[in-house]
Design an enzyme around this catalytic site. Sequence first.
Site, PDB file in Angstrom:
ATOM      1  N   GLU A   6       0.797  -1.230   0.000  1.00 55.49           N
ATOM      2  CA  GLU A   6       0.000   0.000   0.000  1.00 55.49           C
ATOM      3  C   GLU A   6       0.831   1.283   0.000  1.00 55.49           C
ATOM      4  O   GLU A   6       0.359   2.305  -0.489  1.00 55.49           O
ATOM      5  CB  GLU A   6      -0.931   0.003   1.221  1.00 55.49           C
ATOM      6  CG  GLU A   6      -1.980  -1.104   1.212  1.00 55.49           C
ATOM      7  CD  GLU A   6      -2.965  -0.975   0.068  1.00 55.49           C
ATOM      8  OE1 GLU A   6      -3.307   0.168  -0.295  1.00 55.49           O
ATOM      9  OE2 GLU A   6      -3.379  -2.011  -0.485  1.00 55.49           O
ATOM     10  N   SER A  20     -25.401 -30.227 -24.139  1.00 54.14           N
ATOM     11  CA  SER A  20     -26.442 -30.081 -25.152  1.00 54.14           C
ATOM     12  C   SER A  20     -27.324 -28.857 -24.958  1.00 54.14           C
ATOM     13  O   SER A  20     -28.119 -28.527 -25.835  1.00 54.14           O
ATOM     14  CB  SER A  20     -27.316 -31.337 -25.182  1.00 54.14           C
ATOM     15  OG  SER A  20     -26.584 -32.431 -25.692  1.00 54.14           O
TER      16      SER A  20
END
Length: 830
Positions: A110, A385
Amino acid sequence: MREQTKRTKTSGAKPKKRKKRISGRGWFYGIFFTIVIGIVCGIIGYLLIVLNGERILEENGSKLEFGEASIIYDAEGQEISRLYDYMDHREIAEFAEIPEVMRNAIVATEDERFYEHSGLDFWAIGRAVVKDVIARSAVEGASTITQQLAKNVFLSADKTFFRKATEASIAVALEQQMTKDEILTMYLNRIYFGKGIHGIKAAADYYFGVELQDLELWQAATLAAMPKAPNRYNPVNDPEASMNRRAVVLELMYKQGYITAEEKEQAKAVVYKAPARAEEMKNGSYQAYVDYVIEEAMEITNMTEEELRVSGLHIYTSLSQQAQKAMDEQYANDDNFEKSNDDQISQSSMIIIDHRNGEIKALSGGRYYEEKGWNRVDKRRQPGSAIKPLVVYGPALETGKYFPWTTLKNDKKCFSNYCPSDAWGAVPVTMTQAVKESRNLAAVWMLNEIGVSKGAAFAEKLGLQIEKEDRNLALALGGLTKGASPLEMATAYSIIANGGKSVDPHTITKIEGKSYKGYEYESPAAKQLMSPDTAWYLTEMMQSVVSKGGTGARAAIDRPVAGKTGTTQHGIPGLKGDKIRDAWFVGYTPEWTAAVWMGYDKTDKDHLLTKGGGQSAAALFSKVMLPAMKGVEKGSFGQPEGVKKEETPMKITNFKAEFVEEEVKVRLSWDPLDDKDITYEVYRKESGASDYIHFSDAVNPYVEDMSVFPGVTYEYYVLAYDAKTEKRSDPTTAITVSIPEVSLDLPDIPMEPVPSDPVETLPGEEGLPPETGGGIGNGGDGGLPIETDTPQNTEQPGTGNGEGATEPTPTPSTEQNIDQLLERLGDDGV
């Protein structure tokens, strides 16, 4: 004279001004006073920043202000979740409790220069400005840990210039009044770690089940990775993204000298596993839906998750609590899901969309979502399918050359180098029947006819991701590199249900807030992605899937439903059997569309579905949708005006097949059709064969099969072919005829014994033929679909009309039997 002329020419000219040169002393004083003025202005500005920050700190003290909670509402305006009401999930840690590896990880990630600056990192600001200018957009931030603390503690989430200036003021003031250790401790106690967890101590406990001081390197890096996007990078919600982000943190720690290369590699390789006690810290109802809303709100508002939670926003959604409760109830019922052999349970996800306006009414991220947190609604799996209407039949119908009643061939087993399998055999079928029974060969044949590129383009218009390597005939059966998510499948089917018009799925309808400009959902202009006729034909065909005999019959509810099942086989090398990797049902009513997926998060030989397949997914669809749609006004599928309808189809009736014993043949007959151009195609399959053969063509409604053998069983069906229209009828129900064994009963004839020449008998001649001929017909339809979506509620096999003569027939003589048998055997003998 010459001098006079010269004087005349120059007398009218203006004298040139000489430029004054600034002396070195002038330059020195100019630069000096500019610098002095700049320094004075900088000092004054800095003092103003410090004084402003001091004033704010004096007014607010050291209290931690959490801001105002943002609230999420359902479609009826009822509150369902507060995003910042998680005080119970916070524990304050002292500096001595925070291990050095955790401090190093957060600083490396950070604020690399945390221990060098005084609240504002001007070097980082300059670097960020340069990168932003080069990229022409904001690509890098420059906020220090102190600035982030100032923003989180004292400020709201608005992004005005004054707020940024105030943030800088407070940051400088904090640096004046607190030590670096105090600032870092306050920061780690304040930041949000996702799942309703604030503070490093509670995060260590929740995600790893350990005390803060016992954190290991890989755990510290995992936590340090999260502040940038807590909902996305926490290891519960997305283990893969968390692991990738952890690797970035470890790389930063390595480059900044905090760890060795060996330590980095070891920490990168650890695979996260959530502790059992994570379940104790659940937060809120409908968590998967709320998580989805948060992600959507972050995109709309351009806020971070932490900013979003503290902004006091009122977020209105399309959630139907009735539908969500119905879904949650079924997902909490373990009987709906296949049992696992270990602690990795079989999983599932589901989403419901109102395709009329794109509103997401309910969703399930998976079983025990609060514990696992992996939202499977937007995770891709192989669709099987279920993709056929999207890449095969939809684009075929869109050409205008094919219709639901078009007969599809499936007698070709290999297409170039691709050889799909189909247990149905080579029986031509209509497109509707191919969809209803999920015929594989017919789907591949159809895609081969229209072209893979056309099928892929059609699917991409509906939102599926078709990679370059996916563009082959395996696409017809769901062969996708990255697969498709339940959200993507539900969206694609929503377009069909919406008459071919685009649908924009969303959860948020409106956002309001005191310091927020406001947002109200506006639907983008609808696009006609397929013709209304194509959408109607697909709906008609997929209604047959949910009807009696269809692969998705268990999805039927008390209103019209269309849909498609899908299964994918395991694909594990060396593993035999038909176990299932993914099972699907995607379907819709005239009002709502839903997609259901079932399977395991990680598949291997021990984690596969063994039964049910698409039928289980279809059953879950009906169990959820029936109560979810209670009270929703029932509609019907709208048929477009002028849509072409099927002419009265040809149908062969009174088909019979009987064995004529005295002539050793099978006689086939049926009622003729009233058309001169009709021919009849007869198909036959003998026992042991995998496919039917095209046995005969006839212009008259009868055929005799003289090539039958004793002890062999045959199946027959017939279809009609119209040469004018090039159409074929549906095949008749197949009839099975069993040819009895033949044994020769020779008369006793006195003969001299010849010991050297023993009598040889033909095999299979142990008994006489029965007195009556005929076989029992089998009303089956030729086999089962290769995908395991076996039709439900199918009719029982019927009885053929070949029961034999009603009057006794004379038994043929032994000589006749021998002659006929030898004639049948021909030169090949037995």
